[in-house]
Design an enzyme around this catalytic site. Structure first.
Site, PDB file in Angstrom:
ATOM      1  N   PRO A   1       0.824  -1.208   0.000  1.00 50.12           N
ATOM      2  CA  PRO A   1       0.000   0.000   0.000  1.00 50.12           C
ATOM      3  C   PRO A   1       0.857   1.257   0.000  1.00 50.12           C
ATOM      4  O   PRO A   1       1.896   1.309   0.656  1.00 50.12           O
ATOM      5  CB  PRO A   1      -0.783  -0.118   1.311  1.00 50.12           C
ATOM      6  CG  PRO A   1       0.102  -0.915   2.215  1.00 50.12           C
ATOM      7  CD  PRO A   1       0.837  -1.881   1.316  1.00 50.12           C
TER       8      PRO A   1
ATOM      9  N   ARG B   1      -0.795   4.953  -1.165  1.00 50.10           N
ATOM     10  CA  ARG B   1      -1.780   5.993  -0.891  1.00 50.10           C
ATOM     11  C   ARG B   1      -2.541   5.773   0.417  1.00 50.10           C
ATOM     12  O   ARG B   1      -2.748   6.712   1.183  1.00 50.10           O
ATOM     13  CB  ARG B   1      -2.785   6.013  -2.057  1.00 50.10           C
ATOM     14  CG  ARG B   1      -3.832   7.094  -1.991  1.00 50.10           C
ATOM     15  CD  ARG B   1      -4.930   6.868  -3.047  1.00 50.10           C
ATOM     16  NE  ARG B   1      -4.396   6.509  -4.351  1.00 50.10           N
ATOM     17  CZ  ARG B   1      -4.053   7.384  -5.291  1.00 50.10           C
ATOM     18  NH1 ARG B   1      -4.219   8.669  -5.095  1.00 50.10           N
ATOM     19  NH2 ARG B   1      -3.567   6.973  -6.441  1.00 50.10           N
TER      20      ARG B   1
ATOM     21  N   ARG C   1      -1.930  16.737  -8.771  1.00 49.71           N
ATOM     22  CA  ARG C   1      -2.983  15.742  -8.995  1.00 49.71           C
ATOM     23  C   ARG C   1      -4.228  16.290  -9.690  1.00 49.71           C
ATOM     24  O   ARG C   1      -4.760  15.634 -10.594  1.00 49.71           O
ATOM     25  CB  ARG C   1      -3.365  15.042  -7.684  1.00 49.71           C
ATOM     26  CG  ARG C   1      -2.183  14.259  -7.063  1.00 49.71           C
ATOM     27  CD  ARG C   1      -2.597  13.382  -5.892  1.00 49.71           C
ATOM     28  NE  ARG C   1      -3.421  12.280  -6.315  1.00 49.71           N
ATOM     29  CZ  ARG C   1      -4.732  12.238  -6.233  1.00 49.71           C
ATOM     30  NH1 ARG C   1      -5.404  13.216  -5.649  1.00 49.71           N
ATOM     31  NH2 ARG C   1      -5.403  11.224  -6.697  1.00 49.71           N
TER      32      ARG C   1
ATOM     33  N   TYR D   1      -4.722  14.238 -13.075  1.00 49.08           N
ATOM     34  CA  TYR D   1      -5.754  13.186 -13.063  1.00 49.08           C
ATOM     35  C   TYR D   1      -7.168  13.747 -12.874  1.00 49.08           C
ATOM     36  O   TYR D   1      -8.076  12.998 -12.528  1.00 49.08           O
ATOM     37  CB  TYR D   1      -5.535  12.202 -11.906  1.00 49.08           C
ATOM     38  CG  TYR D   1      -4.139  11.708 -11.654  1.00 49.08           C
ATOM     39  CD1 TYR D   1      -3.521  10.835 -12.545  1.00 49.08           C
ATOM     40  CD2 TYR D   1      -3.450  12.077 -10.504  1.00 49.08           C
ATOM     41  CE1 TYR D   1      -2.250  10.347 -12.296  1.00 49.08           C
ATOM     42  CE2 TYR D   1      -2.174  11.590 -10.238  1.00 49.08           C
ATOM     43  CZ  TYR D   1      -1.581  10.720 -11.144  1.00 49.08           C
ATOM     44  OH  TYR D   1      -0.326  10.239 -10.876  1.00 49.08           O
TER      45      TYR D   1
ATOM     46  N   CYS E   1       1.883  29.965 -14.644  1.00 45.64           N
ATOM     47  CA  CYS E   1       1.344  30.431 -15.926  1.00 45.64           C
ATOM     48  C   CYS E   1       0.867  29.275 -16.783  1.00 45.64           C
ATOM     49  O   CYS E   1       1.488  28.924 -17.795  1.00 45.64           O
ATOM     50  CB  CYS E   1       2.404  31.248 -16.651  1.00 45.64           C
ATOM     51  SG  CYS E   1       2.911  32.648 -15.655  1.00 45.64           S
TER      52      CYS E   1
HETATM   53  C1  LIG Z   1       2.334   2.654  -7.230  1.00 43.50           C
HETATM   54  C2  LIG Z   1       2.516   1.256  -6.815  1.00 43.50           C
HETATM   55  C3  LIG Z   1       2.055   0.832  -5.562  1.00 43.50           C
HETATM   56  C4  LIG Z   1       1.284   1.713  -4.617  1.00 43.50           C
HETATM   57  O1  LIG Z   1       0.056   2.085  -5.136  1.00 43.50           O
HETATM   58  P1  LIG Z   1      -1.008   2.851  -4.195  1.00 43.50           P
HETATM   59  O2  LIG Z   1      -2.151   3.080  -5.070  1.00 43.50           O
HETATM   60  O3  LIG Z   1      -0.340   4.119  -3.772  1.00 43.50           O
HETATM   61  O4  LIG Z   1      -1.298   1.960  -3.049  1.00 43.50           O
HETATM   62  C5  LIG Z   1       2.316  -0.472  -5.185  1.00 43.50           C
HETATM   63  N1  LIG Z   1       2.990  -1.326  -5.997  1.00 43.50           N
HETATM   64  C6  LIG Z   1       3.428  -0.945  -7.219  1.00 43.50           C
HETATM   65  C7  LIG Z   1       4.147  -1.928  -8.063  1.00 43.50           C
HETATM   66  C8  LIG Z   1       3.210   0.345  -7.675  1.00 43.50           C
HETATM   67  O5  LIG Z   1       3.625   0.711  -8.876  1.00 43.50           O
END
Ligand SMILES: *Cc1c(COP(=O)(O)O)cnc(C)c1O
Length: 427
Positions: free
Chosen positions: A288, A290, A326, A330, A356
């Site tokens: 994890p 995020r 972000r 996105y 800008c």
């Molecule tokens: C970005 C990534 C994560 C983490 O993703 P989250 O959405 O931030 O939990 C985990 N493993 C790999 C291989 C990633 O590229």
């Protein structure tokens, strides 16, 4: 430290109506005066609490929670997590250097992901003794074998397989379909593991999968793991016994501040993995990013101007897209709240930065309580992919970062100066 699992999904609250927004016990107004703005503020307590949710929910599985460093690579945050048993998922040699700088003893809990590892990055990881290489192609596996042989090092690897599972998220952060650049088609897994069986330097340690980011439903995780478990079973019957399944990261949060029970989310996620794992008895790794840090962080900015153009009102802050990209990248939503609320009805405004670019916005047509120049606003849920994706665009020094631990706040990254920016250049 007390861990209150049932606490609010965000550590940013007004202790009393009309008082300034606080991070735990610390006023954001006081922090902004002390450290300036734009300022990233993180709650250590919440980050620790989120880590323990995963550790608890997966307890039966000898879990290793490998925090995805790319979400927020602040050394102090890496140290905080390493001290509580976390491992790390890295995607570059630079991130490995960060782990080595923050918590060298945690290097044995590092997994190395990424579609384009260089020989130099692989060498550094081999010499450092990381846990596992998540290999994304046959060519990379050949390169790993070559480097490990050359350096006489042992390389544990997992193929990152692509399970062809659709995860409903933003197209830029969905990764688990055959058409994406990530991973190896799961149908080739058996053949590739067999092709390196018995190699002197390569150990088939596990199999990994990562289907994307900001995935709100647990269901696709279970579906992906079920496909991976099937492969693990086929391998076992061919005499290749893998020790670990790495389920990747990607569990999403609620950016709209709705009722959100983080503990329940993690339990639901763990149950989905459990059902997909079937009879597998080895180690379970998760990655994890995020979920551990997003809601623990806010970007505090000062209002420079409130400007009316025709029918529109623009709140111009001293933070910009270079600090938090972000929304521009996105179309991501971040709740924005005045740090010290004023009386008056909310109005529809655009919240923008001074860069800008028309893409330099944090919110369009957002209902915001009245603000005036000099006021502070907090952009919430900014702890992940905020500072980590910041840049010096428009020659703007990067923001400072503060970590709040209980009643204490400390600077974990000073604000950049123009000398930092100009240093590498020659006229
Ligand atoms: C970005 C990534 C994560 C983490 O993703 P989250 O959405 O931030 O939990 C985990 N493993 C790999 C291989 C990633 O590229």
């Amino acid at each position: 430290m007390t861990v209150s699992i049932a606490s609010s999904p965000r550590p940013f609250l007004h202790p009393r109506p009309g008082s300034a927004l606080h991070c735990g016990k610390v006023s954001l107004d006081a922090l902004a005066r002390r450290f300036g703005t734009p300022l990233y503020v993180y709650s250590a307590d919440q980050i620790v609490e989120r880590l323990s949710l995963f550790q608890q929910a997966l307890k039966g599985r000898e879990p290793l929670v490998c925090y995805a460093v790319k979400a927020n690579s602040a050394l102090a945050i890496l140290k905080l997590l390493a001290d509580r048993g976390a491992g790390f998922d890295i995607v570059s040699g630079g991130e490995l250097e960060r782990v080595l700088a923050a918590a060298p003893q945690a290097v044995e809990r590092v997994v190395f992901s990424g579609v384009g590892k260089t020989a130099a990055e692989i060498d550094l990881a081999l010499k450092s003794g990381i846990l596992q290489f998540n290999v994304e192609s046959e060519a990379e596996l050949a390169l790993l074998a070559e480097r490990a042989t050359k350096l006489k090092k042992h390389a544990r690897f997992a193929l990152r397989v692509n399970p062809d599972v659709f995860a409903d998220t933003h197209p830029y952060i969905s990764t688990g379909l055959r058409e994406h650049k990530f991973g190896i088609d799961i149908r080739h897994g058996l053949r590739i593991y067999k092709s390196v069986a018995g190699h002197r330097r390569l150990e088939a340690y596990g199999v990994s999968v990562h289907i994307g980011s900001q995935i709100r439903s647990a269901e696709p995780f279970g579906a992906a793991i079920a496909r991976v478990s099937k492969l693990v079973g086929q391998l076992r019957s061919e005499g290749i016994a893998l020790q670990a399944i790495d389920a990747g990261g990607g569990l999403g949060i609620d950016y709209h501040g709705g009722a959100f029970d983080a503990a329940a989310k993690v339990r639901e996620y763990a149950l989905a993995l459990e059902s997909g794992l079937g009879g597998f008895e080895g180690r379970l790794l998760v990655e994890p990013g995020r979920f551990l840090v997003a809601q623990a962080g806010a970007l505090v900015a000062r209002v420079l101007q409130v400007k009316r153009n025709g029918k529109k009102t623009f709140v111009i802050t001293d933070a910009a897209m270079n600090d938090l990209i972000r929304p521009a990248l996105y179309q991501a939503h971040h709740d924005i709240v005045p740090v010290t609320p004023r009386a008056g009805r909310p109005r529809l405004v655009d919240v923008v930065g001074p860069v800008c670019e028309t893409g330099d916005f944090f919110a369009h047509d957002r209902k915001l309580r009245p603000v005036e120049p000099g006021d502070l606003v907090a952009l919430l849920d900014a702890g992940a992919y905020g500072m980590a994706q910041s840049s010096n665009y428009n020659s703007r020094p990067r923001a400072a970062e503060v970590l709040v631990e209980g009643t204490r706040a400390r600077l974990i990254r000073r604000r950049e100066t123009m000398a930092d920016l100009l240093g590498p250049e020659r006229v």
